[in-house]
Design a protein around this motif. Structure first.
Motif, short mmCIF file in Angstrom:
data_model
loop_
_atom_site.label_atom_id
_atom_site.label_comp_id
_atom_site.label_asym_id
_atom_site.label_seq_id
_atom_site.Cartn_x
_atom_site.Cartn_y
_atom_site.Cartn_z
N GLY A 1 -72.55 -13.47 9.29
CA GLY A 1 -73.15 -12.60 10.40
C GLY A 1 -72.29 -10.56 9.77
N TRP A 2 -71.03 -11.56 10.60
CA TRP A 2 -70.68 -9.79 9.84
C TRP A 2 -71.03 -9.40 8.45
N MET A 3 -71.19 -10.25 7.32
CA MET A 3 -71.55 -9.88 6.33
C MET A 3 -72.98 -9.00 6.35
N LEU A 4 -74.04 -9.49 7.04
CA LEU A 4 -75.09 -8.92 6.97
C LEU A 4 -74.82 -7.83 8.37
N TRP A 5 -74.19 -7.57 9.44
CA TRP A 5 -74.22 -6.38 10.12
C TRP A 5 -73.54 -5.17 8.83
N GLU A 6 -72.20 -5.53 8.15
CA GLU A 6 -71.54 -4.70 7.56
C GLU A 6 -73.06 -4.12 6.40
N VAL A 7 -73.23 -4.85 5.80
CA VAL A 7 -74.41 -4.67 4.96
C VAL A 7 -75.69 -3.91 5.55
N LEU A 8 -76.32 -3.41 6.44
CA LEU A 8 -77.33 -3.40 6.63
C LEU A 8 -76.77 -1.93 7.27
N ASP A 9 -75.18 -1.22 7.84
CA ASP A 9 -75.10 -0.76 8.73
C ASP A 9 -74.57 0.46 7.53
N GLY A 10 -74.48 0.45 6.12
CA GLY A 10 -74.56 0.59 4.83
C GLY A 10 -76.22 1.94 4.71
N HIS A 11 -77.10 1.29 5.28
CA HIS A 11 -78.58 1.54 5.24
C HIS A 11 -78.44 1.34 3.82
N PRO A 12 -78.33 0.36 2.74
CA PRO A 12 -78.40 0.46 1.36
C PRO A 12 -79.93 1.34 0.90
N ASP A 13 -79.68 2.03 -0.07
CA ASP A 13 -81.35 1.36 -1.16
C ASP A 13 -81.34 -0.16 -1.79
N VAL A 14 -80.33 -0.58 -2.32
CA VAL A 14 -79.87 -1.73 -2.82
C VAL A 14 -79.22 -2.33 -2.34
N VAL A 15 -78.78 -3.49 -2.39
CA VAL A 15 -78.30 -4.66 -2.28
C VAL A 15 -77.89 -5.49 -3.38
N HIS A 16 -77.01 -5.36 -4.50
CA HIS A 16 -76.71 -6.11 -5.43
C HIS A 16 -75.94 -7.39 -4.99
N ILE A 17 -76.43 -8.45 -5.30
CA ILE A 17 -75.87 -10.05 -4.50
C ILE A 17 -74.81 -10.27 -6.09
N PHE A 18 -73.83 -10.75 -5.88
CA PHE A 18 -72.92 -11.09 -7.34
C PHE A 18 -72.55 -12.45 -6.91
N LYS A 19 -73.70 -13.63 -7.50
CA LYS A 19 -73.56 -14.58 -7.35
C LYS A 19 -74.26 -15.31 -6.66
N PRO A 20 -75.46 -16.51 -6.51
CA PRO A 20 -76.80 -16.88 -5.96
C PRO A 20 -76.24 -17.91 -5.27
N ALA B 1 -73.85 -19.81 -1.59
CA ALA B 1 -72.74 -19.54 -0.84
C ALA B 1 -72.91 -18.54 0.37
N TYR B 2 -71.97 -18.45 0.63
CA TYR B 2 -72.43 -16.71 1.23
C TYR B 2 -73.28 -15.59 1.13
N ALA B 3 -72.72 -15.27 -0.35
CA ALA B 3 -73.64 -14.62 -1.31
C ALA B 3 -75.29 -14.55 -1.11
N GLY B 4 -75.36 -15.83 -1.15
CA GLY B 4 -76.69 -16.66 -1.82
C GLY B 4 -77.50 -16.53 -0.05
N PHE B 5 -76.78 -17.10 0.98
CA PHE B 5 -77.52 -16.82 2.57
C PHE B 5 -77.97 -15.40 2.37
N VAL B 6 -77.24 -14.10 2.50
CA VAL B 6 -77.21 -12.76 2.17
C VAL B 6 -78.64 -12.50 1.53
N LEU B 7 -79.17 -13.28 0.44
CA LEU B 7 -80.14 -12.43 -0.26
C LEU B 7 -81.09 -13.26 0.74
#
Length: 400
Positions: free
Chosen positions: A72-91, A93-99
């Motif tokens: 939940g904290w990861m998603l909040w930080e990602v969306l709070d930055g209003h990114p044009d691109v989200v680049h996930i490193f390694k598909p 665990a946590y990074a895969g779930f964010v993707l």
């Protein structure tokens, strides 16, 4: 462009984030992109909740706790930055779930950015899942996340050509080959190289080959060049490293072998200055085909000739006969013979090392490689604007 990078672990102890994501992020920031890196530092808990800046890149370490809260904290930080691109490193665990969560949010019209996936290892059958000994449910999950990510990301950046082929086979539509690069500033002041005796350097985690192979490689070298030295640096304190030390001591008690353990990244140029040639043995298995050895890039940038197995990204970096010598994977005798040839002809080894250094500084700097990353971001933008959900067939590319 606003870019947010997401990793499955922290920035300190594991190579993907500080050796791959961070230099890509810094290079993008120098090209006037706004870059944030979001990581869950469960493996370096002292960083939990900390935020710092690294050469124009904002590093956000989420708090740690229950896995659902971390996500939940990861998603909040990602969306709070209003990114044009989200680049996930390694598909995984946590990074895969964010993707996956961002992809579904976009399907529902709740988010409108682009999703890029970076892969620098193979997690599935024959890959790291099996080598690291995860429980069966975790192995299944990580392999499934890998397949899902390859099929659903708007585009992929991959560290090896083998991974590019796997991604295309799994249905990825746009794939860019981005091997690991080097920072020229790290190698701008090279220590003079004058080892007293012919010296080989082996940087290893004892993943690419077995401890017994080290004995098989160095025995003929020691027999034909008794004064030759071997420096072994890397993970020499784990079980494979301890086994290798015992086997070498038993089989070659008079060999000149130095065991250096883990060497700080900044000390690699001075370590390379103590050797004439670097050895990169490797067996013919999927981990070696998929990975892109940053240590090989390091020693070539430092000006060392290389003797390496002809497998995976070794062939991307090393030009046989020009910057080093390539031998069949798993052929310990061939690797030993090639090492002997260069240790006997040290001027030739030096010429190859200089050629390798020039190759790395012209072809494999992060500043050059990041141009491909920008292209993949822009290509994903064009395709996402045209068809935000369905992915067209036949649009795959592979760049070098």
């Amino acid at each position: 462009m606003r870019v947010t990078m997401v990793g499955p672990f922290g920035m300190r102890t594991r190579g993907t984030m500080w050796r791959r994501a961070a230099p890509i992020a810094r290079a993008l920031a120098r090209r006037d992109h706004q870059v944030t890196v979001v990581v869950p530092p469960w493996d370096s808990p002292r960083d939990a909740g900390r935020i710092w800046e690294d050469d124009g890149v904002r590093i956000v370490n989420t708090p740690i706790g229950h896995p659902a809260r971390i996500l939940g904290w990861m998603l909040w930080e990602v969306l709070d930055g209003h990114p044009d691109v989200v680049h996930i490193f390694k598909p995984k665990a946590y990074a895969g779930f964010v993707l996956q969560l961002l992809w579904h949010a976009r399907q529902l019209g709740l988010w409108h950015g682009r999703l890029i996936l970076d892969a620098d290892d193979w997690e599935g059958s024959g890959g790291w899942n099996e080598r690291l000994g995860y429980p069966a449910p975790a192995r299944w999950l990580f392999a499934w996340q890998e397949r899902w990510g390859f099929r659903h990301a708007d585009a992929l950046t991959v560290a090896s050509k083998w991974l590019a082929a796997q991604a295309h086979a799994l249905g990825a539509q746009r794939v860019a080959h981005v091997p690991n690069g080097v920072d020229p500033a790290m190698y701008s002041k090279r220590p003079s190289r004058a080892p007293d005796e012919p010296t080989a350097l082996l940087l290893t985690r004892f993943v690419e080959f077995t401890p017994a192979q080290l004995v098989d490689i160095w025995s003929p070298v020691h027999a034909r060049l008794p004064t030759a030295r071997l420096i072994v640096a890397g993970d020499t304190t784990g079980d494979p490293g301890r086994i290798a030390r015992r086997m070498m001591a038993a089989a070659l008690p008079r060999a000149h072998v130095q065991w250096r353990g883990l060497v700080p990244f900044a000390d690699i140029p001075s370590l390379c200055a103590q050797a004439d040639v670097a050895l990169f043995p490797a067996g013919a298995h999927r981990i070696n085909r998929a990975k892109c050895p940053a240590r090989l890039a390091d020693v070539m940038a430092a000006g060392l000739a290389v003797v390496a197995a002809r497998i995976g990204e070794h062939e991307t970096y090393v030009r046989h006969g020009e910057t080093g010598l390539l031998v069949p994977p798993g052929d310990d005798q061939a690797l030993a013979d090639a090492a002997i040839a260069l240790l006997r002809d040290r001027p030739q080894a030096q010429r190859m090392g200089e050629a390798g250094r020039r190759r790395m500084m012209t072809r494999f700097t992060w500043e050059r490689l990041v141009e491909t990353v920008e292209d993949i971001y822009n290509g994903a933008k064009r395709r996402h604007q045209a068809r935000p959900i369905a992915l067209p067939d036949g649009e795959g590319i592979q760049e070098r």
